[in-house]
Design a protein around this motif. Structure first.
Motif, mmCIF file in Angstrom:
data_model
loop_
_atom_site.group_PDB
_atom_site.id
_atom_site.type_symbol
_atom_site.label_atom_id
_atom_site.label_comp_id
_atom_site.label_asym_id
_atom_site.label_seq_id
_atom_site.Cartn_x
_atom_site.Cartn_y
_atom_site.Cartn_z
ATOM 1 N N GLN A 424 44.562 47.317 37.027
ATOM 2 C CA GLN A 424 44.061 48.597 37.623
ATOM 3 C C GLN A 424 42.574 48.205 38.216
ATOM 4 N N LEU A 425 41.688 47.631 36.971
ATOM 5 C CA LEU A 425 40.278 47.338 37.245
ATOM 6 C C LEU A 425 40.011 46.207 38.575
ATOM 7 N N PHE A 426 41.102 45.307 38.490
ATOM 8 C CA PHE A 426 41.086 44.355 39.800
ATOM 9 C C PHE A 426 41.185 45.044 41.192
ATOM 10 N N ALA A 449 60.669 46.795 39.214
ATOM 11 C CA ALA A 449 60.327 48.182 39.550
ATOM 12 C C ALA A 449 59.078 49.001 38.810
ATOM 13 N N GLY A 450 58.578 48.599 37.654
ATOM 14 C CA GLY A 450 57.502 49.189 36.909
ATOM 15 C C GLY A 450 56.328 48.697 37.768
ATOM 16 N N PHE A 454 53.780 51.070 40.000
ATOM 17 C CA PHE A 454 52.275 51.087 39.585
ATOM 18 C C PHE A 454 51.596 50.807 41.164
ATOM 19 N N VAL A 455 52.153 50.098 41.786
ATOM 20 C CA VAL A 455 51.139 49.526 43.133
ATOM 21 C C VAL A 455 51.462 50.824 44.147
ATOM 22 N N GLU A 508 58.055 56.715 42.509
ATOM 23 C CA GLU A 508 56.778 56.840 43.121
ATOM 24 C C GLU A 508 56.947 56.815 44.500
ATOM 25 N N SER A 509 57.830 56.205 45.239
ATOM 26 C CA SER A 509 57.780 56.112 46.716
ATOM 27 C C SER A 509 58.195 57.744 47.262
ATOM 28 N N LEU A 510 59.080 58.657 46.727
ATOM 29 C CA LEU A 510 59.432 59.870 46.912
ATOM 30 C C LEU A 510 58.060 60.625 46.735
#
Length: 650
Positions: A424-426, A449-450, A454-455, A508-510
């Protein structure tokens, strides 16, 4: 003829003498210049033999050159010493060695006594003080070259159980011997190589408790090693450049020593600046030594390849330099020597080589150091400042992929959690275009998928940020966004996609779709501004970017509904089959209870394909159905929002 002088080395007291009596190992010395005389005493006999416990050893000194002693003389002198030490007569041995009349024989054959005396020191018996004094006297009296050879042989043959004790006992005396030599570089190199070889056999403490207990003595050995090199480091520091080439050779040996210690044990050690342990202080001494012999740490890390250094690019040397970077930027050891003029982006770019090396390893200590070095290198970089051209460098692709492997494959939870924080920092440090490119890359290559979920969550956050006044950009609001959204709103295997396996990504896409529909006015307004900032003849947002988003949404939801129907039917069938199987087994159990004689002939119709109990299987299947219901509810909510927006527009 000169009358020989006699100095008696007698363990115990006795009367009389008998020439030609066997020594401790059967040496008969009638004619030798060393004679073992046995005291015949009726009440002091050794059990099971005629040899007496107490010996009087007469050493007859003649006008003989130092090298004139025979091999038999050397062996017998050593055996006599072993006997003295075994009988607890270390004081008499020390008196004999220090007697002025015996310095000739001590100088010639004293090196033979190193082993027995060192063994006695390691045992730490009552004779420790006498043996330490005897060892000190030998190092000042015997020939330095012979002493060095003897001590190196002792180090090479150390028993694994006493490595630390032997090193701590020998290093002060070995230091004295080398300091007496005119050319110190080669002997120092041999000594350090032998010592490091033995220290590498010791297990590295894994926890703070292990380090405090120091059961195997690694910490003590490292402290002894640091003390051992101090006078040689001081000699290098005091050199004014006007002496011979020896100081330069000393620098080379000390440099090689530092490189070896950085790789092993420091790279494997658990270091903590808040808890300054023995290993932390050892790391500090190694960095100070490195500064004394190389002066410029940035050159060593980032710029200059040493002359005549064939091993500069080999993996072991790279590991040592990676450890330097870790000690410098994470533990802040010798940080005062690092210039403040170097930009954070430059330091990050140069450190990526070492980060990649550490993250490629499977050892926990390497992975932790790689993650911490990555985090510290990123910490000083301004948010949203890393340009897209950095992602064109192979190393900026490889390191995030290594992070992904830790996130998906590493069995240690604390490493996965730390890797996620660094990941996340990157992302936070990338500018908008770099984020867009990085997200596309991860969605195409992660296959997890995880990670993809996150992306996608970060894509939503970036869209939300771009909607703020003055923060709009074309990469997450303009014409470039649909190409990224197309990678988000897709099912990899179409209608046959395993929805449970891809649950994180799908949810996450939904959520991203729902967010875009709810914030459509802000989104459209910012899209219009972003496109107009890039080009004046682009189609309107409603007919261009927004229309493309609506098309992707329709196709995605249509395919997702089909996949949901297939998955729900499959898992509902599994639940039904499990219930029927449970009823069948219950029926068979009742039959068995009535006819116990038929127990051995009963067969089970459905063989279990899983090690899970039926109850657990049922819970898993029910959980899957609940997940499908949750997906269905999100789809319904998205369609409701779409209808509401359509009514408002009409």
């Amino acid at each position: 003829m000169t009358k020989p002088s006699v100095q008696s080395l007698h363990p115990g007291r006795g009367r009389g003498s008998a020439k030609g009596v066997e020594g401790p190992r059967g040496h008969v010395s009638d004619c030798s210049r060393i004679k073992a005389e046995c005291c015949r005493c009726g009440d002091r006999r050794v059990e099971g033999g005629g040899t007496h416990k107490y010996l009087t050893i007469n050493i007859c000194q003649r006008d003989t050159p130092d090298g004139g002693w025979t091999a038999e003389d050397h062996q017998l002198f050593k055996d006599i010493t072993i006997t003295c030490l075994a009988q607890g007569q270390s004081a008499q041995l020390l008196t004999f060695l220090q007697d002025v009349k015996n310095q000739g024989i001590v100088r010639s054959m004293g090196c033979n006594l190193l082993g027995p005396i060192a063994n006695e020191i390691v045992r730490k018996q009552k004779s420790l003080g006498h043996c330490e004094a005897a060892m000190t006297h030998l190092t000042k009296t015997c020939k330095p070259n012979e002493l060095l050879r003897g001590m190196l042989e002792l180090i090479e043959d150390i028993d694994p159980d006493v490595i630390a004790d032997t090193i701590t006992a020998l290093t002060p005396h070995l230091q004295t011997v080398i300091l007496l030599m005119e050319d110190k570089a080669a002997p120092l190199g041999l000594a350090l190589s032998a010592l490091q070889k033995q220290i590498s056999r010791l297990p590295v403490p894994y926890t703070q408790q292990h380090e405090e207990e120091d059961q195997y003595g690694l910490c003590r050995s490292c402290s002894a090693l640091a003390e051992f090199v101090k006078p040689f480091v001081e000699e290098v520091q005091s050199d004014d450049g006007k002496t011979s080439a020896a100081p330069g050779d000393l620098k080379a040996e000390l440099y090689n020593f530092c490189i070896g210690c950085l790789r092993e044990p420091l790279l494997q050690s658990q270091l903590d600046q808040s808890r300054k342990s023995q290993l932390w202080f050892f790391a500090t001494e190694i960095m100070r030594t490195l500064l004394a012999v190389r002066k410029n740490i940035p050159d060593l890390l980032f710029y200059i390849r040493p002359r005549r250094s064939i091993l500069w690019d080999n993996p072991e040397t790279k590991e040592s330099r990676a450890c330097i970077a870790y000690l410098l930027f994470v533990q802040h050891i010798a940080m005062e020597s690092f210039p403040a003029v170097l930009s954070p982006v430059f330091i990050l770019e140069r450190n990526m080589e070492y980060i990649n090396l550490l993250l490629n390893r499977k050892d926990e200590s390497f992975l932790l150091k790689g993650l911490e070095l990555y985090a510290k290198s990123l910490a000083y970089v301004q948010d949203r400042s890393l340009p897209v051209n950095l992602l064109g460098l192979e190393i900026f692709y490889t390191v995030p992929q290594n992070l992904r492997k830790i996130l998906t494959d590493c069995p240690m939870q604390h490493l996965r959690e730390r890797a996620l924080q660094v990941f996340q920092l990157f992302i936070n440090k990338l500018d908008a275009e770099a984020k867009h490119r990085f997200f596309r890359c991860m969605l195409k290559t992660s296959s997890h998928a995880g990670v993809e979920g996150f992306v996608i969550k970060n894509i939503k956050n970036e869209v939300k940020f771009s909607m703020e006044p003055g923060k709009g950009n074309g990469w997450f609001l303009g014409a470039e966004f649909p190409s990224l959204l197309e990678l988000v709103l897709t099912l990899q295997q179409g209608a046959e996609t395993d929805l449970l396996h891809g649950m994180d990504r799908i949810m996450e896409s939904l959520n991203l779709l729902r967010f875009l529909l709810i914030r459509d006015r802000e989104w459209k307004r910012n899209v219009s501004h972003s496109i107009s900032a890039v080009t004046s003849h682009h189609p309107s947002p409603q007919s261009g970017v927004w229309a493309e988003l609506c098309r992707l949404k329709r196709e995605y939801l249509k395919m997702l509904r089909v996949s949901l129907s297939i998955s729900r039917a499959y898992y509902a069938g599994e639940v039904k089959a499990l219930r029927e199987d449970h009823k069948l087994k219950a029926k068979e159990a009742r039959v068995t209870a009535k006819s116990t004689g038929l127990v051995k002939n009963l067969t089970v119709r459905h063989k279990k394909d899983s090690d899970m109990s039926p109850e657990v299987q049922y819970q898993v299947l029910q959980s899957a159905l609940v997940t499908f219901d949750l997906m269905e509810s999100l789809i319904v909510r998205i369609e409701e929002i779409t209808e509401e927006k359509a009514k408002i527009q009409n």
